[in-house]
Design a protein around this motif. Structure first.
Motif, short mmCIF file in Angstrom:
data_model
loop_
_atom_site.label_atom_id
_atom_site.label_comp_id
_atom_site.label_asym_id
_atom_site.label_seq_id
_atom_site.Cartn_x
_atom_site.Cartn_y
_atom_site.Cartn_z
N UNK A 11 78.24 72.59 63.07
CA UNK A 11 78.42 71.30 62.28
C UNK A 11 79.53 70.35 63.06
N UNK A 12 80.52 71.34 63.56
CA UNK A 12 81.45 70.64 64.34
C UNK A 12 80.86 69.70 65.45
N UNK A 13 79.89 70.41 66.15
CA UNK A 13 79.43 69.88 67.33
C UNK A 13 78.56 68.43 66.91
N UNK A 14 77.78 68.57 66.02
CA UNK A 14 76.95 67.43 65.60
C UNK A 14 78.09 66.43 64.74
N UNK A 15 78.96 66.83 64.09
CA UNK A 15 80.05 65.96 63.53
C UNK A 15 80.61 64.91 64.57
N UNK A 16 80.99 65.55 65.69
CA UNK A 16 81.55 64.90 67.04
C UNK A 16 80.92 64.02 67.22
N UNK A 17 79.57 64.25 67.63
CA UNK A 17 78.64 63.07 68.30
C UNK A 17 78.46 62.14 67.15
N UNK A 18 78.28 62.24 65.83
CA UNK A 18 77.92 61.27 64.97
C UNK A 18 78.99 60.59 64.65
N UNK A 19 80.12 61.10 64.60
CA UNK A 19 81.68 60.21 64.35
C UNK A 19 81.69 59.22 65.63
N UNK A 20 81.55 59.79 66.57
CA UNK A 20 81.70 58.93 68.02
C UNK A 20 80.67 57.67 67.94
N UNK A 21 79.57 58.03 67.31
CA UNK A 21 78.32 56.67 67.44
C UNK A 21 78.96 55.91 66.36
N UNK A 62 86.53 52.07 53.91
CA UNK A 62 85.29 52.27 54.79
C UNK A 62 85.29 53.38 55.70
N UNK A 63 86.66 53.93 56.58
CA UNK A 63 86.85 54.65 57.35
C UNK A 63 86.31 56.25 56.62
N UNK A 64 86.78 56.18 55.36
CA UNK A 64 86.51 57.46 54.59
C UNK A 64 85.14 57.69 54.43
N UNK A 65 84.58 56.41 53.96
CA UNK A 65 82.99 56.62 53.83
C UNK A 65 82.18 57.01 55.01
N UNK A 66 82.40 56.25 56.36
CA UNK A 66 81.93 56.78 57.11
C UNK A 66 82.10 57.94 57.84
N UNK A 67 83.41 58.59 57.69
CA UNK A 67 83.61 59.83 58.30
C UNK A 67 82.95 60.80 57.21
N UNK A 68 82.77 60.77 56.01
CA UNK A 68 82.22 61.49 54.87
C UNK A 68 80.77 61.42 55.30
N UNK A 69 80.35 60.29 55.40
CA UNK A 69 78.67 60.23 55.97
C UNK A 69 78.42 60.94 57.21
N UNK A 70 79.32 61.14 58.10
CA UNK A 70 78.97 61.48 59.35
C UNK A 70 79.25 63.31 59.22
N UNK A 71 79.85 63.53 58.32
CA UNK A 71 79.97 65.02 58.05
C UNK A 71 79.00 65.42 57.12
N UNK A 72 78.44 64.67 56.24
CA UNK A 72 77.34 65.12 55.36
C UNK A 72 76.02 65.23 56.18
N UNK A 73 75.84 64.18 57.11
CA UNK A 73 74.63 64.24 57.97
C UNK A 73 74.63 65.31 59.13
N UNK A 74 75.99 65.77 59.52
CA UNK A 74 76.20 66.86 60.38
C UNK A 74 75.64 68.17 59.84
N UNK A 75 76.22 68.08 58.58
CA UNK A 75 75.75 69.16 57.86
C UNK A 75 74.11 69.33 57.52
N UNK A 76 73.54 68.07 57.27
CA UNK A 76 72.14 68.07 56.63
C UNK A 76 71.45 68.28 58.10
N UNK A 77 71.66 67.71 59.13
CA UNK A 77 71.04 68.30 60.51
C UNK A 77 70.84 69.49 60.64
N UNK A 78 71.52 70.77 60.11
CA UNK A 78 71.45 71.80 60.46
C UNK A 78 70.26 72.48 59.66
N UNK A 79 69.98 72.00 58.70
CA UNK A 79 68.78 72.42 57.96
C UNK A 79 68.37 71.04 57.28
N UNK A 80 67.65 69.98 58.08
CA UNK A 80 67.04 68.91 57.44
C UNK A 80 65.98 69.04 56.51
#
Length: 298
Positions: free
Chosen positions: A147-157, A204-222
């Motif tokens: 999750x951390x690896x995916x979160x880092x990528x999505x957050x940077x994007x 706005x930053x909270x929302x985008x950060x939360x979305x990055x985390x949610x999708x980082x978790x979601x991508x592990x078991x889509x």
């Protein structure tokens, strides 16, 4: 993530079941220990009686020595009085003590065997509990790393740079082996800002950060589809652009259904559905395919 939760729940249920069995075995050991204590007390009584019997043999040896070396009348009188006093103190002698001792040993030995079996079962249960805990810890830490690896990528994007990570809370009350139980802390550092907790970021930053985390978790078991309800409400136009770019990228693998009143968000949809009320009290569903609408415009 749901799969991890299911596995964790199964392991937790196994852990609780094993713990309940361990408690039942401990209660059984206490009961057997009490029975064993009663048997050992009776055994001690029999041992005391056996000691009395042995004293009779000692008395016989003493009489033989008297015959070999006859004492004086005064010595015999004194020894007789001493022996009578000792016999009076001893009281009645149980001549069946040896038989009772054998019977008690026959009762105690099975109890000891049961206690040994229960102790072995407790060791097995403790090993199973430790194995469950170790497996849960391994699954958790592996998932956290992914999750951390995916979160880092999505957050940077989303933010055009910056870093974000989930880290274990440092709890001094836990041992080193149990640090993973302390919980997680989300740290985010948008591009051009200091590293901070999520609570100090803008809406706005909270929302985008939360979305990055949610999708980082979601991508592990889509899943086949994902439903989002008004997640773009706190975003300004610039952040909506980042949000829609993220959705557009992820939509290659997942079908998104999101509720929104934002025009910029609606522009990336393939199909729009809305509720209208042309007649008071009568609602109707309106569906618009943006692909078909574009063809009409061309």
């Amino acid at each position: 993530w749901q799969d991890l939760n299911d596995k964790t729940n199964v392991l937790n249920n196994q852990h609780h079941t094993a713990q309940d069995s361990l408690t039942a075995l401990e209660n059984k050991i206490q009961q057997l220990g009490a029975d064993k204590a009663i048997g050992e007390s009776r055994l001690q009584d029999l041992a005391d009686q056996m000691t009395v019997l042995k004293s009779d043999f000692v008395l016989a040896d003493t009489l033989q020595s008297f015959i070999a070396s006859p004492p004086t009348f005064g010595d015999l009188t004194a020894q007789t009085i001493k022996a009578q006093t000792a016999l009076t103190r001893l009281g009645a002698v149980n001549l069946a003590a040896a038989v009772e001792l054998t019977e008690l040993n026959e009762r105690i030995n099975p109890l000891q065997t049961q206690i040994d079996d229960i102790m072995a079962s407790m060791d097995t249960l403790e090993s199973a509990i430790n194995a469950i805990d170790e497996q849960t810890k391994t699954l958790f830490l592996d998932m956290l790393g992914a999750v951390n690896a995916t979160l880092s990528t999505l957050f940077a994007k989303v933010f055009g740079g910056g870093v974000a990570s989930l880290s274990l809370i440092d709890d001094d009350s836990l041992s080193k082996a149990d640090k993973w139980r302390a919980g997680l802390e989300l740290m985010a550092q948008p591009k051009g800002k200091k590293n901070a907790r999520l609570a100090v970021l803008s809406g706005g930053e909270k929302t985008l950060t939360a979305l990055s985390l949610i999708f980082a978790i979601f991508k592990q078991h889509p899943a086949p589809f994902c439903v989002l309800d008004e997640v773009d409400a706190p975003l300004d136009d610039a952040n909506v652009g980042r949000f829609t770019a993220l959705i557009d990228e992820l939509s290659q693998d997942v079908q998104f259904i999101f509720i929104s009143h934002n025009k910029l968000s609606m522009q990336i949809a393939d199909e729009l559905k809305g509720i209208t009320m042309p007649t008071a009290g009568v609602s109707s569903l309106v569906t618009v395919s943006l692909g078909e609408a574009e063809q009409y415009l061309n």
